[in-house]
Design an enzyme around this catalytic site. Structure first.
Site, PDB file in Angstrom:
ATOM      1  N   ASP A 327      14.844  33.979 -27.356  1.00 45.19           N
ATOM      2  CA  ASP A 327      13.680  32.348 -27.548  1.00 45.19           C
ATOM      3  C   ASP A 327      14.002  31.674 -28.335  1.00 45.19           C
ATOM      4  OD1 ASP A 327      13.276  30.033 -26.197  1.00 45.19           O
ATOM      5  OD2 ASP A 327      10.702  30.940 -26.642  1.00 45.19           O
ATOM      6  N   ASP A 523       8.336  34.150 -25.638  1.00 45.43           N
ATOM      7  CA  ASP A 523       6.724  34.036 -26.095  1.00 45.43           C
ATOM      8  C   ASP A 523       6.226  33.210 -25.414  1.00 45.43           C
ATOM      9  OD1 ASP A 523       7.439  31.704 -27.261  1.00 45.43           O
ATOM     10  OD2 ASP A 523       5.772  31.264 -28.858  1.00 45.43           O
ATOM     11  N   ASP A 527       9.785  32.405 -20.031  1.00 46.99           N
ATOM     12  CA  ASP A 527      10.248  33.815 -20.874  1.00 46.99           C
ATOM     13  C   ASP A 527       9.918  34.577 -19.978  1.00 46.99           C
ATOM     14  OD1 ASP A 527      11.791  32.436 -23.196  1.00 46.99           O
ATOM     15  OD2 ASP A 527       9.255  32.979 -23.840  1.00 46.99           O
TER      16      ASP A 527
END
Length: 783
Positions: A327, A523, A527
């Protein structure tokens, strides 16, 4: 949002977990149940009670056989033949030929090995309880002039819901009131809060961080976006097959080899004792013990560095991973906005404007307001006591400071953008930065630019990860394509996918997972499904959501991306030691099998020899605790102190460096205050910047020569120092001409602008290079 009905628990844990292994209390009971009979039998044998000794040893053998047979059956059901089959055959063989001591020794080794294996594999339940706990159980529904509190199950499409400040939006809908200020980071991962006006859609799972607003539901709670994320996370985890552990892969060829040697021994000699002796020394304790010890040692070492791995399978898989999917926000970027520039109108003091803005913003919970306050305090500014402070959602904060009316936020809709701010807006647009205007007594005097910066250690960490074995780096983000491509360019990524929803991320991870071992790093709650879908999910747990940590195989407990590179190094070293221990142990076992097949090694002696082999391979496996001796040594404390000192100076100098562009803009516009601004800038360069650069050259770079392998590592930085000195001297020459001529001559403009813009570019690049290559080496004590 999700329903209040309890979630259905999966029948067994997802990938990597051996649900049929005895861990915890039952594993300890098994180990005790095999060890006690061995000791009792030994005591009886010493007392001359041979029959009692045999009975005790046989009991220990039977106790170990019961779970071992179940393990073999479970493995066969999954289409695997694991290391346990040899152990079961040897246990049964010792009972058949009355070699009870050998059976008891094998039982202890078997139970001990599986106790270690269970300790390495135990993991927390990944049912994403955090997602359910975060969900509201009720919602406020407007019925005419009244507002009723109802259960989520009662919400229907078309209902008008009232969302108060701090509440989680319970279902998808559209805004019906004037404006809503929302924190959408749970879904997009982006830290900047957004505004949604009447008619715009809003998704469940986001938080109202502004004033109360109303919305019309367009979906029920069970059909909402957030409920879908929970389902995707569960399905992704359940759809991921268990991985084949290292020991089982070796057993695939060691098992038939053992059976072949035992069969040959029986065929040649006609003695079952010889065949059993072969099975005894072939009992795969190097696999049952050495590999788990090395893996557990790696887990222990990783945990001391802030890397918590759920089981040994995660470490093994990380050690052979080749694809990294990550990410953006909170992973390769800091995940929180910071001030990049404070621009001021001609004649205004940027520091004073920042102090006024922070004095007002200290009363606001807005993420941008907190960033402005943090920046002011970091610069040592003393905040004033503000009065009559009020905040209008989506517009900004207003208050009285020192007799002045100060406003921080958006410009009023009827206010024109001041001429001096046009370059600032251009920079904000190009840098994808947010702008907070500072208005004093209804006059816009300043602007604060904020953006989510790249992590200082991100470029260096990704280079380390490539060196460690990742040959494909992919970034997934819910952000816009422009800033995503900028980050990808700086980091040298192989592919970037922008504007990704949680479902898109899961699909992308599954595409990547179709090939080699894939690691996903994230995080946020958004996700969590992608983390569960990857072969190895890594959560940035220090500031990440509980949901992402629950869905991950590995959690970084410190907010440092470079810990992933450390974990990769540990995983590869531990796996190397495990393979080494297992192969050496099996080679010694193979040699002992040949001796036993020749009739030179009876079962009991073979069991003792196998114990000696076990001790040797376990001692070798424990080397994983120390880490790879070839790894880069840590920096001396004095060098780390120097790095922190110069890193702090960078933070102090950074804003004034940004003013180079502001001075250049004034020179280009031939503003009346351009000579004064140029004079102040030159004084900063000579009195602050150049001494800093000289100190780096004479103190920091020599200290780094040893750890970095020589002065060549800092040679390019030294060359940059020379260019900074050259451009500063040239600006000084222009300033002398200004003094001599009483002002800026037109023939100076082009060269002076080249010097100012050039120096700004050199300094920005130079600072970033130092921070990435050198300052990132030091442990940040603030983390």
């Amino acid at each position: 949002m999700v329903s209040t009905r309890p979630a259905r628990e999966p029948a067994k844990p997802t990938r990597g977990g051996r649900w049929d292994r005895l861990g915890g209390v039952r594993g300890a009971a098994l180990l005790t149940g095999t060890f006690v009979p061995l000791v009792v039998g030994g005591a009886a044998w010493l007392a001359g009670l041979a029959t009692v000794a045999d009975a005790a040893w046989a009991a220990g053998t039977v106790i170990a056989m019961i779970p071992a047979v179940w393990w073999v059956i479970s493995a066969l059901r999954r289409g695997r033949v694991g290391v346990d089959l040899i152990a079961v055959l040897s246990l049964a063989g010792t009972l058949w030929v009355h070699e009870y001591l050998a059976g008891a020794l094998i039982a202890v080794m078997l139970s001990g090995g599986h106790a270690l294996d269970a300790a390495a594999e135990r993991r927390a339940a990944r049912d994403l309880r955090a997602l359910l706990e975060r969900a509201p159980r009720t919602a406020r529904r407007r019925c005419g002039e009244t507002v009723q509190l109802v259960d989520l199950d009662e919400i229907a499409v078309g209902d008008i819901l009232v969302i108060a400040t701090g509440e989680v939006v319970p279902t998808d809908g559209r805004i019906t009131s004037a404006v809503a200020v929302l924190d959408e980071s749970a879904l997009t991962g982006e830290p900047l809060q957004v505004e949604r006006r009447a008619g715009e859609p809003v998704r469940s799972g986001v938080i109202d961080v502004g004033a109360m607003f109303e919305m019309r539901a367009t979906a029920t709670a069970d059909e909402s976006t957030y409920a879908g994320i929970v389902r995707m996370a569960r399905e992704a985890g359940a759809a991921t097959a268990p991985t084949v552990r290292l020991a089982d892969r070796y057993a695939a060829w060691f098992l038939p080899l053992t059976l072949a040697v035992a069969a040959i021994a029986y065929w040649i000699s006609g003695s079952l004792v010889r065949a059993v002796a072969v099975l005894v020394v072939a009992t795969p304790c190097p696999l049952l013990l050495a590999a788990p010890v090395a893996i557990v040692s790696g887990l222990s070492r990783a945990s001391r560095m802030g890397v918590v791995m759920r089981d040994g399978g995660a470490l093994e898989n990380l050690g052979r991973a080749t694809t990294l999917v990550m990410d953006k926000t909170g992973t390769v970027t800091a995940g929180r906005p910071v001030v990049t520039e404070v621009a001021a109108a001609p004649g205004a003091d940027p520091a004073r404007l920042l102090r006024l803005a922070a004095s007002i913003d200290q009363f606001s919970p807005h993420v941008l307001a907190q960033a402005i306050v943090t920046e002011a305090l970091a610069r040592g500014l003393e905040l004033d006591v503000a009065t009559a402070v009020s905040e209008q959602a989506g517009s900004g904060v207003t208050g009285e400071v020192g007799g002045h009316r100060v406003r921080v936020g958006k410009l009023p809709e009827d206010a024109a953008t001041p001429e001096w701010a046009r370059p600032v807006l251009n920079r904000a647009r190009l840098d994808s930065a947010a702008v907070a205007w500072i208005t004093v007594d209804d006059k816009p005097l300043g602007a604060v630019l904020l953006r989510d910066p790249l992590r200082r250690d991100a470029p260096r960490t990704l280079r380390r990860l490539r060196e460690a074995g990742f040959d494909r780096l992919v970034m997934l983000t819910g952000d816009r394509p422009e800033p995503a491509r900028e980050v990808a360019t700086v980091l040298g990524l192989d592919e970037v996918c922008a504007e990704q929803s949680p479902g898109d991320k899961v699909a992308a991870v599954r595409r990547e997972s179709a090939g080699p071992v894939t690691v996903m790093v994230g995080d946020g709650i958004n996700d969590a499904p992608a983390l569960a879908a990857a072969t190895v999910g890594v959560a940035m747990g220090a500031r990440g959501s509980t949901a992402s940590s629950e869905a991950a195989d590995i959690v970084l407990t410190t907010d440092r991306l470079d810990r992933l590179a450390d974990a990769m190094d540990i995983a590869r070293w531990s796996r190397r030691i495990a393979v080494q221990s297992a192969t050496v142990g099996m080679a010694l076992s193979l040699l002992a099998m040949v001796v036993a097949a020749a009739g030179r090694l009876p079962p009991a002696a073979g069991a003792l020899l196998q114990e000696a082999i076990d001790v040797a391979v376990i001692l070798n496996a424990l080397r994983a605790l120390r880490g790879n001796p070839a790894a880069r040594p840590g920096l001396p404390p004095d060098t780390e102190d120097l790095l922190r000192r110069f890193a702090a100076e960078h933070e102090t100098l950074r804003d004034t460096i940004a003013s180079l562009r502001t001075v250049a803009d004034r020179v280009a516009d031939r503003s009346e205050d351009a000579p004064a601004a140029l004079e102040a800038l030159y004084r900063f360069l000579v009195e602050d910047l150049l001494p800093h650069e000289r100190a780096e050259e004479t103190q920091l770079y020599p200290a780094l020569a040893g750890p970095l392998g020589g002065s060549e590592a800092t040679a390019t930085m030294s060359r940059a120092h020379g260019e900074i000195q050259r451009l500063t001297t040239r600006i000084g020459t222009h300033l002398e001409l200004v003094h001599a001529r009483g002002g800026l001559d037109p023939d100076q403009i082009d060269d002076l602008l080249a010097c100012l813009y050039g120096l700004h570019a050199v300094l920005r690049l130079h600072f970033v290079q130092e921070e990435e290559n050198y300052f990132a080496l030091a442990t940040d004590e603030r983390r």
